[in-house]
Each structure stands twice: as C-alpha cells, then as structure tokens.
Design a protein around this motif. Structure first.
Motif, PDB file in Angstrom:
ATOM      1  N   ALA A  33      72.858  14.543 -42.896  1.00 25.03           N
ATOM      2  CA  ALA A  33      71.442  14.717 -42.547  1.00 25.03           C
ATOM      3  C   ALA A  33      70.931  16.087 -42.981  1.00 25.03           C
ATOM      4  CB  ALA A  33      71.250  14.532 -41.045  1.00 25.03           C
ATOM      5  N   TRP A  34      71.728  17.136 -42.735  1.00 26.50           N
ATOM      6  CA  TRP A  34      71.288  18.469 -43.140  1.00 26.50           C
ATOM      7  C   TRP A  34      71.314  18.617 -44.651  1.00 26.50           C
ATOM      8  CZ3 TRP A  34      68.237  20.634 -40.130  1.00 26.50           C
ATOM      9  CH2 TRP A  34      68.443  20.720 -38.751  1.00 26.50           C
ATOM     10  N   ALA A  35      72.297  18.008 -45.313  1.00 29.95           N
ATOM     11  CA  ALA A  35      72.331  18.051 -46.774  1.00 29.95           C
ATOM     12  C   ALA A  35      71.084  17.397 -47.364  1.00 29.95           C
ATOM     13  CB  ALA A  35      73.589  17.372 -47.291  1.00 29.95           C
ATOM     14  N   ALA A  36      70.628  16.300 -46.752  1.00 31.38           N
ATOM     15  CA  ALA A  36      69.429  15.616 -47.226  1.00 31.38           C
ATOM     16  C   ALA A  36      68.192  16.507 -47.102  1.00 31.38           C
ATOM     17  CB  ALA A  36      69.219  14.318 -46.454  1.00 31.38           C
ATOM     18  N   VAL A  37      68.165  17.338 -46.064  1.00 32.83           N
ATOM     19  CA  VAL A  37      67.052  18.275 -45.876  1.00 32.83           C
ATOM     20  C   VAL A  37      67.119  19.408 -46.899  1.00 32.83           C
ATOM     21  CG1 VAL A  37      66.053  19.990 -44.298  1.00 32.83           C
ATOM     22  CG2 VAL A  37      66.787  17.765 -43.420  1.00 32.83           C
ATOM     23  N   LEU A  38      68.312  19.887 -47.189  1.00 29.81           N
ATOM     24  CA  LEU A  38      68.477  21.142 -47.922  1.00 29.81           C
ATOM     25  C   LEU A  38      68.709  20.994 -49.423  1.00 29.81           C
ATOM     26  CD1 LEU A  38      70.679  22.889 -45.231  1.00 29.81           C
ATOM     27  CD2 LEU A  38      68.377  23.614 -45.927  1.00 29.81           C
ATOM     28  N   GLU A  39      69.198  19.877 -49.882  1.00 23.03           N
ATOM     29  CA  GLU A  39      69.529  19.738 -51.292  1.00 23.03           C
ATOM     30  C   GLU A  39      68.332  19.243 -52.095  1.00 23.03           C
ATOM     31  OE1 GLU A  39      73.018  17.298 -51.483  1.00 23.03           O
ATOM     32  OE2 GLU A  39      74.272  18.793 -50.472  1.00 23.03           O
ATOM     33  N   GLY A  40      68.175  19.804 -53.310  1.00 20.56           N
ATOM     34  CA  GLY A  40      67.064  19.417 -54.160  1.00 20.56           C
ATOM     35  C   GLY A  40      66.828  20.452 -55.241  1.00 20.56           C
ATOM     36  N   PRO A  41      65.719  20.338 -55.968  1.00 22.89           N
ATOM     37  CA  PRO A  41      65.443  21.251 -57.083  1.00 22.89           C
ATOM     38  C   PRO A  41      65.072  22.652 -56.609  1.00 22.89           C
ATOM     39  CG  PRO A  41      63.595  19.762 -56.737  1.00 22.89           C
ATOM     40  CD  PRO A  41      64.696  19.280 -55.849  1.00 22.89           C
ATOM     41  N   ASP A  42      65.266  23.618 -57.500  1.00 22.85           N
ATOM     42  CA  ASP A  42      64.971  25.015 -57.159  1.00 22.85           C
ATOM     43  C   ASP A  42      63.516  25.209 -56.737  1.00 22.85           C
ATOM     44  OD1 ASP A  42      67.564  25.357 -57.989  1.00 22.85           O
ATOM     45  OD2 ASP A  42      67.111  26.793 -59.594  1.00 22.85           O
ATOM     46  N   GLY A  43      62.617  24.463 -57.367  1.00 19.38           N
ATOM     47  CA  GLY A  43      61.189  24.677 -57.137  1.00 19.38           C
ATOM     48  C   GLY A  43      60.726  24.405 -55.719  1.00 19.38           C
ATOM     49  N   THR A  44      61.463  23.592 -54.977  1.00 15.08           N
ATOM     50  CA  THR A  44      61.070  23.292 -53.597  1.00 15.08           C
ATOM     51  C   THR A  44      62.075  23.835 -52.571  1.00 15.08           C
ATOM     52  OG1 THR A  44      62.171  21.124 -53.741  1.00 15.08           O
ATOM     53  CG2 THR A  44      59.805  21.206 -54.257  1.00 15.08           C
ATOM     54  N   ALA A  45      62.949  24.718 -52.998  1.00 20.40           N
ATOM     55  CA  ALA A  45      63.993  25.229 -52.096  1.00 20.40           C
ATOM     56  C   ALA A  45      63.404  25.964 -50.895  1.00 20.40           C
ATOM     57  CB  ALA A  45      64.944  26.144 -52.869  1.00 20.40           C
ATOM     58  N   LEU A  46      62.370  26.770 -51.128  1.00 19.92           N
ATOM     59  CA  LEU A  46      61.782  27.525 -50.017  1.00 19.92           C
ATOM     60  C   LEU A  46      61.180  26.577 -48.982  1.00 19.92           C
ATOM     61  CD1 LEU A  46      61.353  30.429 -49.069  1.00 19.92           C
ATOM     62  CD2 LEU A  46      59.078  30.346 -50.113  1.00 19.92           C
ATOM     63  N   GLU A  47      60.511  25.525 -49.449  1.00 19.69           N
ATOM     64  CA  GLU A  47      59.951  24.533 -48.529  1.00 19.69           C
ATOM     65  C   GLU A  47      61.060  23.845 -47.732  1.00 19.69           C
ATOM     66  OE1 GLU A  47      59.019  24.989 -51.592  1.00 19.69           O
ATOM     67  OE2 GLU A  47      56.863  25.351 -51.536  1.00 19.69           O
TER      68      GLU A  47
END
Length: 213
Positions: free
Chosen positions: A69-83
C-alpha cells in the motif's frame, strides 16, 4: 464450536489480525482468537497452530499488504515525487480515522507493546520498516532529481523523519486528535521539507485543498 464446513482461511486470518490489532498480542487470548475467527479451539489449532504461529502469520500478511500500500503511494515518476510525499503525509494523518474501528498499524502495535515472543516476528517487523523506508527514500531521491528537494539533503534522514511523523500521527489519532488537526500536522510537516525555491513557488501558486473532514 466446531470447524464451519468449508471455512475461508483468509477471512479467518483477517478477522484474527484485527483482534490482535485491537488488543495486542498479550491482551488477546486463545478464546478471543477463536471467537474472532468463528472457530473452536481444536479447529483453530488444527488449521493454524498455536497463538504464536497465528500471530506470526497475521503479522506477515499485514506487513505484505502494508508495504504494498505504501509502495503504491510512493512509487512513480520523478515529476510527481513531491506530490507523492505529500500524499504519504495526508494518508498518514487519516489512516486511523479512516478505519471504522480506529485500529492502528500492527507494526506500530508490535513495537509499542514490546512483544518479544518470537524472533521471527521481530525480524518481520524490522523488514517491514526497512522496506517502507526504502520506498520513502526512493521517492525523496526522485524529488531531488526533479529539482523539488535540495539535492544536498540527506534522503535517508528525510525518509526516517517522515516515518517518525507517520507513527507519531497514528499515536495522536488514537489519543483523540481529530482528522482536521492531523491534516494541519501533515501540511506543516510537508512545509518543513527542504523544498527548493522553485518548488516553494509552485506550491504557493496552487489552491489549498484539504482532504480532512
């Protein structure tokens, strides 16, 4: 109470997990477990083993789900990391209040209770914390690469700080602090991150939207 015909082991595990989260390992008796799972003692032991084995099984299942669940929240492209870091804090503020029984994290409960009945359980908890820290650190580093966080900041230190805030908000929620107050904590924590001037300018230009209710 005998074993119900064709009972669902996964549903039993989920029910027993919530019982352990509600009353802790020491505070949960075998009778409590049997009642929560809808099984007799004999059926319980035959299907899952003793209390310690069942606790380890429920803890493992909980950790697997929580890490994902936390990985789903936190993993993704650099451009949306702050969000995504902000989303982590918002979710941290709501996790207890969004549960109808106001149950907290099983990992936190294990640590606070000081359970020392099984070194395997202790190892699984440490593994869970390390995996979540890894997801957080990766997200912080992504925000640094994108120019939203100070590239010289200690990514591991930031992730550990965010984990501490996460656990602290859980304790405050269980102590009675409401969701609106916890949202303010999440927002303040986000503002305290080493945001770059560009990121602060972008954040300031966005309308304030609160998820708390």
């Amino acid at each position: 109470m005998g074993r119900p015909p064709g009972f669902d082991k996964d549903k039993v595990i989920q029910a027993v997990e919530r019982q352990f989260r509600r009353s802790g390992y020491a505070g949960t008796s075998v009778d409590d477990i049997a009642k929560a799972g809808g099984l007799g003692r004999g059926s319980l032991y035959a299907a899952f083993g003793d209390k310690s084995k069942l606790y380890l099984r429920t803890l493992g299942a909980y950790c697997d789900r929580n890490e994902a669940a936390w990985a789903a929240v936190l993993e993704g492209p650099d451009g949306t990391a702050l969000e995504r870091l902000h989303a982590y804090l918002v979710k941290s503020a709501r996790v207890v209040h969004d549960d109808p029984d106001r149950l907290g994290c099983m990992v936190t409960g294990f640590v606070v209770e000081g359970v020392d009945h099984d070194p395997q359980a202790s190892a699984r908890v440490r593994q869970a914390l390390m995996r979540i820290e890894g997801s957080l650190t990766g997200c912080v580093q992504a925000a640094q690469r994108h120019g939203d966080l100070d590239p010289e900041a200690d990514a591991t230190g930031i992730s550990q700080l965010l984990m501490a805030i996460n656990r602290g908000m859980e304790v405050l929620a269980k102590g009675g602090l409401d969701a609106v107050a916890l949202q303010r904590v999440a927002d303040q924590a986000f503002e305290g991150l080493p945001l770059t001037a560009r990121a602060r300018s972008q954040q300031a230009s966005r309308p304030v939207v609160s998820d708390a209710s």
